[in-house]
Each structure stands twice: as C-alpha cells, then as structure tokens.
Write a protein that holds these residues in place. Structure first.
Motif, PDB file in Angstrom:
ATOM      1  N   ILE A  88      -2.244  -0.264  -2.203  1.00  0.00           N
ATOM      2  CA  ILE A  88      -1.277   0.837  -2.243  1.00  0.00           C
ATOM      3  C   ILE A  88      -1.398   1.692  -0.985  1.00  0.00           C
ATOM      4  N   GLU A  89      -2.638   1.988  -0.582  1.00  0.00           N
ATOM      5  CA  GLU A  89      -2.860   2.785   0.622  1.00  0.00           C
ATOM      6  C   GLU A  89      -2.319   2.063   1.851  1.00  0.00           C
ATOM      7  N   ASN A  90      -2.536   0.754   1.942  1.00  0.00           N
ATOM      8  CA  ASN A  90      -2.013  -0.027   3.061  1.00  0.00           C
ATOM      9  C   ASN A  90      -0.503   0.031   3.117  1.00  0.00           C
ATOM     10  N   LEU A  91       0.127  -0.052   1.953  1.00  0.00           N
ATOM     11  CA  LEU A  91       1.579  -0.018   1.895  1.00  0.00           C
ATOM     12  C   LEU A  91       2.111   1.309   2.421  1.00  0.00           C
ATOM     13  N   VAL A  92       1.435   2.396   2.074  1.00  0.00           N
ATOM     14  CA  VAL A  92       1.860   3.724   2.524  1.00  0.00           C
ATOM     15  C   VAL A  92       1.805   3.823   4.040  1.00  0.00           C
ATOM     16  N   TYR A  93       0.671   3.439   4.620  1.00  0.00           N
ATOM     17  CA  TYR A  93       0.510   3.586   6.063  1.00  0.00           C
ATOM     18  C   TYR A  93       1.302   2.550   6.847  1.00  0.00           C
ATOM     19  N   LEU A  94       1.724   1.477   6.172  1.00  0.00           N
ATOM     20  CA  LEU A  94       2.550   0.465   6.823  1.00  0.00           C
ATOM     21  C   LEU A  94       3.931   1.002   7.149  1.00  0.00           C
ATOM     22  N   VAL A  95       4.483   1.823   6.253  1.00  0.00           N
ATOM     23  CA  VAL A  95       5.844   2.335   6.442  1.00  0.00           C
ATOM     24  C   VAL A  95       5.881   3.642   7.236  1.00  0.00           C
ATOM     25  N   LEU A  96       4.726   4.299   7.387  1.00  0.00           N
ATOM     26  CA  LEU A  96       4.698   5.562   8.113  1.00  0.00           C
ATOM     27  C   LEU A  96       4.522   5.322   9.607  1.00  0.00           C
ATOM     28  N   PRO A  97       5.310   6.003  10.453  1.00  0.00           N
ATOM     29  CA  PRO A  97       5.119   5.892  11.899  1.00  0.00           C
ATOM     30  C   PRO A  97       3.886   6.676  12.346  1.00  0.00           C
ATOM     31  N   ARG A  98       3.487   6.465  13.597  1.00  0.00           N
ATOM     32  CA  ARG A  98       2.311   7.174  14.123  1.00  0.00           C
ATOM     33  C   ARG A  98       2.565   8.672  14.234  1.00  0.00           C
ATOM     34  N   LEU A 127      -3.023  -9.815  -2.902  1.00  0.00           N
ATOM     35  CA  LEU A 127      -1.577 -10.023  -2.729  1.00  0.00           C
ATOM     36  C   LEU A 127      -0.998 -10.801  -3.909  1.00  0.00           C
ATOM     37  N   ALA A 128      -1.773 -11.758  -4.409  1.00  0.00           N
ATOM     38  CA  ALA A 128      -1.303 -12.548  -5.551  1.00  0.00           C
ATOM     39  C   ALA A 128      -1.143 -11.678  -6.793  1.00  0.00           C
ATOM     40  N   ILE A 129      -2.120 -10.797  -7.029  1.00  0.00           N
ATOM     41  CA  ILE A 129      -2.041  -9.917  -8.201  1.00  0.00           C
ATOM     42  C   ILE A 129      -0.930  -8.893  -8.029  1.00  0.00           C
ATOM     43  N   ALA A 130      -0.702  -8.430  -6.798  1.00  0.00           N
ATOM     44  CA  ALA A 130       0.443  -7.540  -6.551  1.00  0.00           C
ATOM     45  C   ALA A 130       1.750  -8.257  -6.874  1.00  0.00           C
ATOM     46  N   GLY A 131       1.821  -9.548  -6.531  1.00  0.00           N
ATOM     47  CA  GLY A 131       3.012 -10.335  -6.866  1.00  0.00           C
ATOM     48  C   GLY A 131       3.187 -10.484  -8.366  1.00  0.00           C
ATOM     49  N   VAL A 160      -5.422 -15.355 -12.693  1.00  0.00           N
ATOM     50  CA  VAL A 160      -5.322 -15.449 -11.231  1.00  0.00           C
ATOM     51  C   VAL A 160      -6.644 -15.065 -10.587  1.00  0.00           C
ATOM     52  N   ALA A 161      -7.257 -13.995 -11.082  1.00  0.00           N
ATOM     53  CA  ALA A 161      -8.548 -13.569 -10.547  1.00  0.00           C
ATOM     54  C   ALA A 161      -9.602 -14.661 -10.737  1.00  0.00           C
ATOM     55  N   ARG A 162      -9.567 -15.353 -11.877  1.00  0.00           N
ATOM     56  CA  ARG A 162     -10.509 -16.440 -12.132  1.00  0.00           C
ATOM     57  C   ARG A 162     -10.248 -17.619 -11.191  1.00  0.00           C
ATOM     58  N   PHE A 163      -8.975 -17.891 -10.946  1.00  0.00           N
ATOM     59  CA  PHE A 163      -8.599 -19.009 -10.067  1.00  0.00           C
ATOM     60  C   PHE A 163      -9.102 -18.777  -8.641  1.00  0.00           C
ATOM     61  N   PHE A 164      -9.056 -17.527  -8.184  1.00  0.00           N
ATOM     62  CA  PHE A 164      -9.518 -17.182  -6.837  1.00  0.00           C
ATOM     63  C   PHE A 164     -11.023 -16.885  -6.799  1.00  0.00           C
ATOM     64  N   ASN A 165     -11.711 -17.152  -7.905  1.00  0.00           N
ATOM     65  CA  ASN A 165     -13.145 -16.853  -8.009  1.00  0.00           C
ATOM     66  C   ASN A 165     -13.448 -15.375  -7.760  1.00  0.00           C
ATOM     67  N   GLU A 166     -12.476 -14.511  -8.090  1.00  0.00           N
ATOM     68  CA  GLU A 166     -12.656 -13.063  -7.935  1.00  0.00           C
ATOM     69  C   GLU A 166     -13.384 -12.470  -9.136  1.00  0.00           C
ATOM     70  N   ASP A 167     -13.243 -13.143 -10.269  1.00  0.00           N
ATOM     71  CA  ASP A 167     -13.836 -12.641 -11.516  1.00  0.00           C
ATOM     72  C   ASP A 167     -15.302 -13.063 -11.583  1.00  0.00           C
ATOM     73  N   ASN A 168     -16.188 -12.246 -11.034  1.00  0.00           N
ATOM     74  CA  ASN A 168     -17.600 -12.580 -11.004  1.00  0.00           C
ATOM     75  C   ASN A 168     -18.439 -11.406 -11.500  1.00  0.00           C
ATOM     76  N   ASP A 169     -19.752 -11.607 -11.531  1.00  0.00           N
ATOM     77  CA  ASP A 169     -20.631 -10.574 -12.074  1.00  0.00           C
ATOM     78  C   ASP A 169     -20.623  -9.306 -11.229  1.00  0.00           C
ATOM     79  N   ASN A 170     -20.378  -9.446  -9.922  1.00  0.00           N
ATOM     80  CA  ASN A 170     -20.374  -8.270  -9.045  1.00  0.00           C
ATOM     81  C   ASN A 170     -19.116  -7.423  -9.217  1.00  0.00           C
ATOM     82  N   ASP A 171     -18.015  -8.063  -9.575  1.00  0.00           N
ATOM     83  CA  ASP A 171     -16.750  -7.329  -9.731  1.00  0.00           C
ATOM     84  C   ASP A 171     -15.912  -7.970 -10.833  1.00  0.00           C
TER      85      ASP A 171
END
Length: 418
Positions: free
Chosen positions: A92-102, A226-230, A264-275
């Motif tokens: 979300i933070e990336n999206l905000v700063y992506l659309v804002l000019p310098r 990005l996949a979970i955002a989709g 999706v998180a399991r498929f990307f091996n994101e679902d682990n003991d650390n997170d």
C-alpha cells in the motif's frame, strides 16, 4: 417485563452511548463499555422473561441478532486480514509513493490526498484507510495548521469513499445485508460523494501557495505480495459481480478469497514458522469488531423491548429526504453504526432510492464532528493538535460539502425515477 427492568435497560443503552461519546475523557475503550452493557442487557432480558412463550420469543430474538452479527463479523475479518497483510508488506505504501511526484504544490497535494483517501477507503476498512492516509500526511512535515487541514480532508474523504462499496463502510454493508439497496445502485453514490470531496478540497486549498517535497519510502515487493494483491482485487470484483448476477452472499465470496490467499501463500512457500499467514488474522482491529458486537447487541435489545418503534415517527413528521439528511447530522453525535442498526431494526419503510439517501447520510454525516466516526477518532489519536475544537472550526465547510453530496444523491435518485 417489569417496568423497572425496562427503564434499567434504557439506562444501560444511554450509559453505553455516553461511553462512546466521552471515550477520550474516560480513557475506557468504547468496545469494553458497549460489550459489557450489550451482553448484560440480554442476560437480564432473558432471566426476567417468564418461562414459556415469552422467554422463547426473547431467545429467538437473540438468535436472530447473533446471526446477523456473525455475518458482519466474518465479512470484516476476511476483508481486514487482506488489508493487514498488504499493509504490513509495504504494498500500500509503495502504491502511494508510486503515484506521487517528487515535488508538488500544496494545493495539488490536497486534491491528490482527497482522491487517494476516497479510492482507498472504498477497498479497505475506514480505520486502515485513515491510518495509512494520516501516516502519509504526517510524513510531509507540514506546519500544524496545514496538517490539520489535510487530516480533516482525510476524515471526510475516507468516510465518503466508503459509502459506495460494501467493502468500504460498515453502515453501507449493514444496509446492503438488510436487503434495502443493491450493489449497482450503491455504485452511483460514488459520483456525488466524490464531488463533495473535491468541493471540500477546493475550499480548503484557498490561500495555499507553497510546494511540498515528497520523500519516497518504497520497499522491494515480492511475487507473493503481488499475487495476494491480485487475489484481493479479484475477490472485490467477484463480490460485486457474484451478488449482482447470482445473489451470492458477499461474506461467502470474501471467505473464499481469504482461503485462496492462504493457499497462494502456501504455494509460494510464504506460509512458514517465521511468518505464518494465519497470524495476520490476529493483527486486525479486533477492538473495532468488539465495539460493533456490543453496539449491535444493544440495538437488538432495544428492538426486543420495542423502543425503536418510535424512530419511524420522525419520518412521519417531516419529508423522508429531510429526515435522512437529519439522520446524517445526528450520526455526528451518535456513532453511525448504532444509529444505522436502530433504523434498520425499527421496521422503517422506504423506497430503495430513499435508502440510498440514508446510506450516504449516515456514512458521511459522521464527518461533521471528529468524534462522529471511526476515521475521526483514529485521526484525532494520531495527529498532534487535532482536538475536538480544532476540528470543529471546519464543521461549517464540512456541512456544506455534506449537503452538496446529499443533494447530488437526491438529484440522481430523481433522474432514475423519471
């Protein structure tokens, strides 16, 4: 039911309301106050009901009340878990700063901020949208007066953006789940609501001549994020289309989306003991959910003892449009969730167009006072100098913007009926 119990239950409801209004003074969470009075009221109501048909009727009323709350809770848990994950991962933070000019003028930034708050709050819950928006405003390092201006716009824009989609505002979701409006009609509310936000931004921008330097805080994104955002976006679109075409309950679609997020998180091996992905359910605003639980239990109790029967009399005294407009103003002093629940439980009979007017009124009317909405309460707790009195200086402008938006809703309804 004994008269003593009747008046005691009324006192409990008023005490809970006072706890909400004076939360900043008492320093006792409104969730704790409303949950206590909501549960104890039903216990007394059941205990003092004579055994037999009368007690069975009270128990049936409680079952209906709990069922409605459960549907709302499950929907909010699914939606808020999505947003909690995406916010934690920095998307979300990336999206905000992506659309804002310098570099951008203060006036231009005011319009960009209003637009972002409006759009983001349509997808996220009001609390998350306000937290992200206020964090953006504070990162600009503006002076106190300008910071309060931006925060005021954020509150109004967040509340305005939520009224057109069931994912954006609890009161909109409540009115939709009660079968009073459909999704295609709700989407029309975005036109006058956005016009009101732009009007407020225009008025607030008068006298602003400076420029702002935007410091980017972008972080690296992973494929899984990005996949979970989709999945989140597809879930929102599926909720709208599935209900319009096949009357699929929104809560079922969002729970399906949540299950896909886990896979999706399991498929990307994101679902682990650390997170572990399931841990994000614990990071959502359960205090807000408990507040809704307590409030809706109280309103259900008031319906059971027939106190809400008096509400439709307001609509019999003055025109429906005027009554809806008034309810929006009232929602600035009484939290819009209990007010909406009370109106729904009262058996009020209105056309779909008139329910659309009420949806806008209770969704945006709370912006008139800083204590009138969850967005205002969150902003007040995060922005230094944003007090009740500091915010109230902008109440006339907020009332003008609210009135413009309500007039736009009324005009659209008239055009649809022609």
């Amino acid at each position: 039911m004994p008269d003593t119990l009747f008046y005691l239950l009324i006192i409990f409801a008023l005490a809970a309301l006072a706890g909400v209004v004076f939360e900043e003074k008492t320093h006792v969470s409104k969730a704790k106050i409303t949950l206590f009075f909501g549960t104890i009221s039903w216990m007394l109501l059941i205990a003092f009901a004579p055994a037999g048909p009368e007690r069975d009727g009270v128990l049936h009323g409680l079952t209906e009340n709990i069922t409605e709350i459960a549907g709302l809770w499950l929907f909010l848990i699914a939606a808020m878990t999505f947003v909690a994950y995406l916010n934690k991962k920095g998307l979300i933070e990336n999206l905000v700063y992506l659309v804002l000019p310098r570099r951008i003028s203060e006036r231009g930034l005011l319009f960009v901020t209003g637009t972002f708050c409006f759009l983001f709050s349509s997808l996220a819950d009001n609390i998350t949208a306000t937290l992200v928006s206020v964090a953006l405003v504070l990162s600009l390092k503006l002076d106190r007066v300008r910071t309060i201006k931006f925060a005021t716009l954020c509150v109004f824009a967040v509340n305005s953006g939520g009224v057109a989609l069931i994912t954006g505002d609890v009161t909109t979701l409540m009115i939709f789940l009660a079968g009073k409006v459909d999704i295609s009609s709700l989407l029309l509310l975005s036109i006058p609501a956005f016009a009101a936000v732009m009007f407020l931004a225009t008025v607030l921008s008068i006298g602003m001549t400076g420029e702002v330097q935007i410091q980017s805080h972008q972080t690296d994104l992973r494929k899984v994020d990005l996949a979970i955002a989709g999945v989140f976006m597809v879930t929102i679109l599926s909720t709208i289309s599935g209900n319009m075409l096949f009357q699929i309950p929104p809560v079922l679609t969002f729970l399906t989306g949540l299950s896909i997020m886990f896979l999706v998180a399991r498929f990307f091996n994101e679902d682990n003991d650390n997170d572990p992905i399931l841990e994000y359910i614990r990071t959502i605003e359960f205090e807000t959910l408990l507040f809704f639980l307590g409030i809706l239990l109280l309103v259900g109790m008031l319906k059971e003892i027939q106190v809400l029967d008096a509400l439709p009399q307001v609509y019999e005294t003055i025109p429906v449009a005027a009554a809806n407009f008034l309810m929006g103003i009232v929602s600035a002093t009484i939290d819009n969730v209990p007010l909406t629940a009370a109106l729904l439980k009262s058996g009020l009979a209105m056309s779909p167009a008139e329910w659309m007017g009420l949806t806008y009124a209770v969704g945006v009317g709370g912006s008139l006072l800083v204590i009138g909405s969850a967005a205002g309460i969150v902003a007040m707790s995060k922005v230094p100098g944003l007090t009740f009195s500091a915010y109230m200086r902008y109440t006339p402008l907020l009332l003008a913007a609210y009135s413009l938006g309500f007039a736009g809703v009324y005009a659209i309804n008239q055009l649809i009926q022609i």
